[in-house]
Motif scaffolding. Structure first.
Motif, short mmCIF file in Angstrom:
data_model
loop_
_atom_site.label_atom_id
_atom_site.label_comp_id
_atom_site.label_asym_id
_atom_site.label_seq_id
_atom_site.Cartn_x
_atom_site.Cartn_y
_atom_site.Cartn_z
N ARG A 1 0.83 -1.21 0.00
CA ARG A 1 0.00 0.00 0.00
C ARG A 1 0.86 1.26 0.00
N LEU A 2 1.95 1.23 0.76
CA LEU A 2 2.79 2.43 0.87
C LEU A 2 3.45 2.79 -0.47
N VAL A 3 3.71 1.81 -1.31
CA VAL A 3 4.43 2.10 -2.56
C VAL A 3 3.51 2.16 -3.78
N SER A 4 2.31 1.60 -3.66
CA SER A 4 1.53 1.39 -4.89
C SER A 4 1.05 2.69 -5.53
N ALA A 5 0.97 3.77 -4.76
CA ALA A 5 0.53 5.05 -5.35
C ALA A 5 1.49 5.50 -6.46
N GLY A 6 2.74 5.07 -6.38
CA GLY A 6 3.71 5.45 -7.41
C GLY A 6 3.58 4.65 -8.69
N PHE A 7 2.72 3.62 -8.71
CA PHE A 7 2.66 2.72 -9.87
C PHE A 7 1.27 2.57 -10.46
N THR A 8 0.38 3.51 -10.20
CA THR A 8 -0.95 3.42 -10.81
C THR A 8 -0.81 3.62 -12.32
N PRO A 9 -1.75 3.05 -13.11
CA PRO A 9 -1.67 3.22 -14.56
C PRO A 9 -1.54 4.70 -14.95
N ARG A 10 -2.19 5.57 -14.21
CA ARG A 10 -2.13 7.01 -14.50
C ARG A 10 -0.73 7.56 -14.30
N ARG A 11 -0.10 7.22 -13.17
CA ARG A 11 1.27 7.64 -12.89
C ARG A 11 2.22 7.15 -13.98
N ILE A 12 2.00 5.89 -14.37
CA ILE A 12 2.90 5.29 -15.35
C ILE A 12 2.71 5.93 -16.72
N GLU A 13 1.46 6.17 -17.10
CA GLU A 13 1.20 6.80 -18.39
C GLU A 13 1.90 8.16 -18.47
N ALA A 14 2.03 8.84 -17.33
CA ALA A 14 2.70 10.14 -17.31
C ALA A 14 4.19 10.01 -17.64
#
Ligand code: HEM
Length: 392
Positions: A92-105
């Motif tokens: 949970r602590l790291v997953s915010a950095g790997f959402t499809p939206r973050r990655i698309e950016a």
């Protein structure tokens, strides 16, 4: 028993499928002993693989008592090696950095790195696609994402290879990497930048934060997991497309096919040949086979992704199958955190390579290709590619 010895044959990495097909045909799980005398079970069928990957009675936690304490403390905290509730919290602590939206950016940055690497091909008739594209692309992307300064990346490639391959230098490579990350994280705390390591070092979630050991373990996991397998994927994609010229020209005419092509490469030539180890905490019965408690289990992703019980005509490269059922990124709570990133990188790499070099093709016979050794990885060590069609 003799059957499973084929897994350790020198010829295995170049063509693992006949040996795996034989095992899969014989049963869903097999007790294997490595040449070093280490026993484990290999799961070779798709249904049973899903069960093993989701059954909470199989544990990821390993004592690692072969490692010195200063390494054990950082490594055993990696989420890949934790069960709930620790795993849930770390992920949970790291997953915010790997959402499809973050990655698309990250797309423009990935395209820029890819184009720069391809620009570097201009003067060559033939290039090693592993050295010049498949390895540097994901490596630079993950270093950028984490915030590893460009001038400090050099030694990491070598450490990372050693960590994956294991062997005599393993402890030394781990020590160097752990020491490096402890120092880098101190610097990020003193001077936070706009990168994932600074974010992780500063993260506080409901009063919860990552400990120093957890931060180091996380950083190491992300760098190693973040580029070794992705390099295999890009190399395997170029290899398979080159051997399937009709699919190669379809992709060239319609770059929109890249996602389907990449999924089919993941299925046919799964870059992570196996899952990581799990240990049974009670007996588990798979078909006619019962694995006792206390045994190590690996899922052969290569085998289950060609299971004819699940995939029609499994040995045919068909990006049009539109199936999505492969387990190349695992399954369940440990499903690959970096899957959106790996997919994006591979799609950009193959579509841009073949857009620029429509006739790019492997320059050597299959028997001359050099593959990475071992049962865990499925990827090429080098891939000589001729960039232009031979003059008629
Ligand atoms: C987990 C494969 C790329 C980070 C996994 C697992 C597999 C896998 C099979 C699950 C292992 C198991 O359950 O035993 C792959 C493949 C990749 C790739 C084939 C490329 C083609 C990446 C990238 C990153 C990454 C780019 C990070 C940037 C992780 C992490 C986990 C993981 C952190 C652990 C997740 C957890 O324990 O909850 N990967 N991976 N991977 N992967 Fe990947």
């Amino acid at each position: 028993k003799a059957r499973s010895m084929a897994l350790f044959d020198d010829a295995y990495p170049a063509n693992p499928h006949p040996a795996l097909a034989e095992l899969r045909q014989a049963g869903p799980a097999h007790r294997v002993t490595s040449p070093a005398g280490i026993p484990f079970w290999l799961v070779t069928r798709w249904d049973e693989a899903r069960r093993v990957l989701t059954d909470p009675s199989l544990s990821k936690q390993q004592p690692m008592d072969g490692l010195p304490p200063h390494l054990r403390s950082a490594l055993t905290t990696q989420m890949l090696l934790r069960d709930p509730p620790d795993h849930t919290r770390l992920r949970r602590l790291v997953s915010a950095g790997f959402t499809p939206r973050r990655i698309e950016a990250l797309r423009p940055g990935i395209e820029r790195i890819t184009d720069r690497l391809l620009d570097g091909f201009a003067a060559d008739a033939e290039v090693d696609v592993i050295d010049r594209l498949a390895v540097p692309l994901p490596f630079e992307v993950i270093c950028e994402l984490l915030g590893i300064p460009a001038a400090e990346r050099g030694p990491f490639r070598a450490w990372s290879d050693t960590i994956i391959v294991g062997g005599a230098d393993l402890v030394e490579a781990l020590s160097q990497s752990v020491a490096y990350f402890r120092d880098l994280l101190d610097r990020k705390r003193a001077q936070p930048a706009d990168d994932l390591l600074s974010a992780l070092a500063g993260i506080v979630d409901d009063g919860d934060r990552l400990s120093d050991d957890e931060l180091v373990g996380m950083a190491l996991l992300l760098v190693v997991a973040g580029h070794e397998t992705t390099a295999n994927l890009i190399g395997n994609a170029v290899h398979l497309l080159s051997r399937n010229p009709e699919q190669r020209s379809r992709l060239r005419d319609d770059p929109g096919l890249a996602p389907a092509v990449v999924e089919e490469v993941l299925r046919m030539a799964s870059p992570s040949a196996t899952s990581t180890y799990r240990v049974t905490t009670r007996p588990i019965t798979l078909g006619d086979t019962t694995i006792p408690a206390g045994e190590q289990v690996l899922v052969s992703l290569l085998a289950v992704n060609r299971d004819p019980r699940r995939f029609a005509d499994p040995d045919t490269f068909d990006p049009g199958r539109g199936d999505g059922g492969h387990l190349a990124f695992g399954h369940g709570i440990h499903f690959c955190l970096g899957a959106p990133l790996a997919r994006l990188e591979a799609r950009i790499a193959v579509s841009r390579l073949f857009a620029r070099y429509p006739d790019a093709a492997v320059a050597v016979a299959p028997s001359e290709l050099r593959w990475r050794t071992g049962v865990l990885m499925h990827g090429l060590r080098s891939l000589p590619v001729r960039l232009h069609a031979a003059a008629a």
